[in-house]
Design a protein around this motif. Sequence first.
Motif, PDB file in Angstrom:
ATOM      1  N   GLU A   1      41.121  43.770  40.258  1.00  0.00           N
ATOM      2  CA  GLU A   1      40.618  42.549  39.639  1.00  0.00           C
ATOM      3  C   GLU A   1      39.254  42.770  38.993  1.00  0.00           C
ATOM      4  O   GLU A   1      38.937  42.145  37.975  1.00  0.00           O
ATOM      5  CB  GLU A   1      40.553  41.425  40.670  1.00  0.00           C
ATOM      6  CG  GLU A   1      41.932  40.973  41.144  1.00  0.00           C
ATOM      7  CD  GLU A   1      41.892  39.649  41.882  1.00  0.00           C
ATOM      8  OE1 GLU A   1      40.969  38.857  41.624  1.00  0.00           O
ATOM      9  OE2 GLU A   1      42.788  39.411  42.709  1.00  0.00           O
ATOM     10  N   SER A   2      38.441  43.667  39.564  1.00  0.00           N
ATOM     11  CA  SER A   2      37.132  43.943  38.970  1.00  0.00           C
ATOM     12  C   SER A   2      37.285  44.576  37.593  1.00  0.00           C
ATOM     13  O   SER A   2      36.527  44.271  36.666  1.00  0.00           O
ATOM     14  CB  SER A   2      36.318  44.863  39.886  1.00  0.00           C
ATOM     15  OG  SER A   2      36.996  46.094  40.087  1.00  0.00           O
ATOM     16  N   ARG A   3      38.277  45.448  37.448  1.00  0.00           N
ATOM     17  CA  ARG A   3      38.527  46.066  36.142  1.00  0.00           C
ATOM     18  C   ARG A   3      39.127  45.048  35.174  1.00  0.00           C
ATOM     19  O   ARG A   3      38.865  45.109  33.964  1.00  0.00           O
ATOM     20  CB  ARG A   3      39.443  47.275  36.305  1.00  0.00           C
ATOM     21  CG  ARG A   3      38.738  48.479  36.911  1.00  0.00           C
ATOM     22  CD  ARG A   3      39.723  49.530  37.418  1.00  0.00           C
ATOM     23  NE  ARG A   3      40.670  49.948  36.409  1.00  0.00           N
ATOM     24  CZ  ARG A   3      40.436  50.883  35.485  1.00  0.00           C
ATOM     25  NH1 ARG A   3      39.246  51.464  35.435  1.00  0.00           N
ATOM     26  NH2 ARG A   3      41.363  51.234  34.625  1.00  0.00           N
TER      27      ARG A   3
END
Length: 420
Positions: free
Chosen positions: A260-262
Amino acid sequence: MNRPQSGGLPPGVAARQAALRLLDAVLRRGETLDQAGGRALASIRADNDRALARAIAAEVLRHLPDLDALIDSATQRPLPDDAKARFALRIALAQMLALGTPSHAAIATVLPLVDGGPRKLVHGVFGTLSRRGVTLPDPPALPAATAARWSAQWGDDMVEAARRAMATPPPLDLTLRGAHGPEGLELLAGHRRLPRGTAIPDLPGYDEGAWWVQDLAASLPARLLGLGKGRAIDACAAPGGKTMQLAAASWDVTAIDLAESRLARLGANLDRTDLAAEIVAADATRWSPPTPVEAVLLDAPCSATGIFRRHPDVIHRVHPALIDQMADLQRHLLAHAAGWLRKGGRLVYATCSLERAEGEDQATAFLAANRDFAVDPVQHDELPHGIVPAPEGWVRILPGALEAQGGCDGFFIARFVRAG
């Protein structure tokens, strides 16, 4: 008068400490420089010191076999590979020989790294080598295991080309959203190549999202799906270069990624370029679209040995067991993603790997296991001049490709079509 930096360290030492932490993470724990950066650089506040720490670590990794050979030539017995004295000497020599740091500054800023340890040894070995007037070989040597593996797969000429590619960080490649972009070398329509070191935010069109940074080779997989003719899935999509290419080519794109961070970075890139895609946080080995689609782009997770020019850590981290592990993941992803396609749909499989197990072997096994798929041969006019399709119809990019124009990353790309 110079004042101590945070923690009471003399000026310049904190950046060298951070470089040591980066190298330790790569060489002892097998992390990438990017993975190690957050923790290793957390205590460094100044941007220029953070950049210096990264530059030192990268140059050590770029020249590691040659630096170690110099160190071993000046010691009675070889130092252990993980000895702090060896790490300190690598950092000092890389500064002096690769970054042009004066010798007195190079040694003065690393001696505090071995306080309470072999300062005399480090100072003596560095002094001996400095007085000899040593230099680094050009091009640099590759790690013996990497050179042997690549030679067995591709021959000695490829190894020599890889050494030349390792010698210099790559130029800056841009993929254009439309027809216009900064002035530069155009190796393919919609592409610009600029000299390395170009200040990215200062280029025209940055704020308007008129382009994004993407190696020329990395831009080819999405190009091979052509103009949008329906729905496309970009599996393993972050940080978003290929998603943006597909959206700019008028595909109705769904971008899948596990992290999700990417995906947050992918969303920010879409916002900057004013392009649209559906973003889905999911495991691509388990997720499936509600209905079959017209195109799938699978730029699969891999060993990433093809990006060694800009990420020199890769040639020190990757080993046969990791390659086998990634190849197994690719097999699962490829088999699952094939089921997303409607009849007549096209699947592009790609990896930024220089290993046959993650390229040619993967494609051959996929075709043997999926009789309703065939190679959709890549044509010469779909590629930059100087890169040609393999006889099988897929594309293998090795070190040495476009060398006179600045080279490009190593890649494997195959385009398959599902029988109608």
